[in-house]
Design a protein around this motif. Structure first.
Motif, PDB file in Angstrom:
ATOM      1  N   GLY A   1      34.483  23.111  -6.826  1.00 39.50           N
ATOM      2  CA  GLY A   1      33.971  21.754  -6.850  1.00 39.50           C
ATOM      3  C   GLY A   1      32.555  21.656  -7.377  1.00 39.50           C
ATOM      4  O   GLY A   1      31.993  20.556  -7.448  1.00 39.50           O
TER       5      GLY A   1
ATOM      6  N   THR B   1      40.664   8.548  -7.003  1.00 41.64           N
ATOM      7  CA  THR B   1      40.129   9.544  -6.067  1.00 41.64           C
ATOM      8  C   THR B   1      38.677   9.857  -6.390  1.00 41.64           C
ATOM      9  O   THR B   1      38.333  10.133  -7.543  1.00 41.64           O
TER      10      THR B   1
ATOM     11  N   SER C   1      35.039  12.044  -5.148  1.00 39.53           N
ATOM     12  CA  SER C   1      34.496  13.160  -4.374  1.00 39.53           C
ATOM     13  C   SER C   1      33.008  13.233  -4.633  1.00 39.53           C
ATOM     14  O   SER C   1      32.499  12.669  -5.603  1.00 39.53           O
TER      15      SER C   1
ATOM     16  N   GLU D   1      28.552  10.660  -5.966  1.00 42.35           N
ATOM     17  CA  GLU D   1      29.970  10.334  -5.858  1.00 42.35           C
ATOM     18  C   GLU D   1      30.547  10.113  -7.247  1.00 42.35           C
ATOM     19  O   GLU D   1      30.080   9.254  -7.998  1.00 42.35           O
TER      20      GLU D   1
END
Length: 271
Positions: A42, A82, A84, A94
Motif C-alpha cells: 500500500g 473504494t 484508502s 485519502e
C-alpha cells in the motif's frame, strides 16, 4: 527569457508529455500527477524501485485516463468507489482506487503487485508548512505544485559530466535530455547557469509564482529512458559541483499565486 517547454505527468513515475500550453491550478498544472501507483504494502511505488514504470504512457482525454505500454493492450481506467489512505511522503492522503483491471495491467508491467489510485480532490494535500502558506495545496508531485529548470543549467551540467568522464578515462556520454529531471516548465535564455538558485518570485506569461526551495535530486534522474537502466550520472557529477546539506540540487520548486494559463514562448520575468 522565455518559457521553452511545458511538461506534465498524468501518473506519477510514468512517462510524461510535452504541451504547447497548460492551465495552472493552485495545486499544479492541470492533469499533472493526479494518479500514483502503490505496491503490495500500500506504499507508493515509483520508478526509483521499478524503472519499467517509465514505459507506461498515460493519456488524459477530459477526465478519462488511458494507459499504454509495451506489454499489453491499452487500458481505459475507471476509478471505483473504494478509497484508502496512502502515505504520500509523510502526509496521509485519502485516494480513490482505480479498480482491478488497472491493477492487473500495472502489475504485469512492473513484475510485482501494483495498484493505481487517484486524487479525486486535489485540495486534500497541503504543501510542507515550512515552505508554503496555510492554504497552499499540491497534487501528488513530490512536494510542490511545479518544478522549474533552465536550459542553461543543463548545458553547464552536461559540460561537467563530460569533464568528469575525461578525468576518469571514460567515454564521454551524450548530453542528458531534460526529461531525466521531469520538470514542468523549462526556461530558455537564462544568462547564467543556475541563476535560478537565487530567484524568489517568477512571472511566466501573466502567472506569478513563489519559489519555495531548490529541488534535491534522487536516483530517478539516473534512469536511461531508452533502456530503463540506471547509471551513475547525473548524481555523480552533481555531487562534485552541486552538493550541500547532504543533498544534490537541480531545479527549483514553485507555488502559483493564482490560477492562470501559460504557453510555450511566454516571456519570463524575475520579480
Amino acid at each position: 527569457m522565455k518559457l521553452g517547454s511545458i511538461h506534465f505527468y498524468p501518473v506519477k513515475s510514468t512517462a510524461g508529455h510535452a504541451a504547447a500550453e497548460a492551465e495552472v491550478q493552485p495545486w499544479g498544472l492541470a492533469g499533472d500527477r493526479r494518479y500514483l501507483i502503490t505496491g503490495e504494502s500500500g506504499k507508493i511505488l515509483t520508478a526509483r524501485e521499478e524503472p519499467r514504470l517509465l514505459a507506461c504512457v498515460a493519456r488524459l482525454d477530459g477526465d478519462t485516463l488511458t494507459l499504454t505500454g509495451p506489454h499489453a493492450e491499452p487500458l481505459r481506467v475507471t476509478p471505483s468507489a473504494t478509497r484508502s489512505t496512502v502515505d504520500v511522503w509523510g502526509t496521509p492522503v485519502e485516494l480513490t482506487d482505480c479498480g482491478d483491471d488497472a491493477a492487473r495491467w500495472l502489475s504485469a508491467l512492473a513484475g510485482r503487485p501494483a495498484r493505481l489510485v487517484w486524487l479525486d480532490d486535489p485540495t486534500r494535500r497541503p504543501v510542507d508548512p515550512a515552505y508554503g502558506r496555510p492554504g497552499d495545496r499540491v497534487s501528488l508531485a513530490d512536494g510542490y505544485p511545479l518544478l522549474l529548470t533552465s536550459a542553461a543549467s543543463l548545458a553547464r551540467l552536461d559540460d561537467w559530466i563530460a569533464e568528469t568522464a575525461l578525468e576518469l578515462g571514460e567515454e564521454v556520454p551524450e548530453p542528458l535530455p531534460m526529461t531525466r529531471f521531469r520538470p514542468n516548465v523549462v526556461i530558455e535564455g537564462v544568462d547564467t547557469p543556475f541563476a535560478e538558485d537565487e530567484w524568489k518570485r517568477v512571472r511566466i506569461g501573466d502567472v506569478d509564482f513563489r519559489v519555495t526551495k531548490g529541488c534535491d535530486r534522487c536516483t530517478l534522474t539516473t534512469i536511461d529512458l531508452a533502456t530503463y537502466t540506471k547509471g551513475k550520472e547525473p548524481l555523480r557529477t552533481l555531487a562534485r559541483h552541486r552538493k550541500w546539506d547532504r543533498k544534490v540540487w537541480f531545479g527549483i520548486n514553485l507555488i502559483p499565486d493564482a490560477p492562470g494559463r501559460i504557453a510555450q514562448g511566454d516571456s519570463v520575468a524575475i520579480l
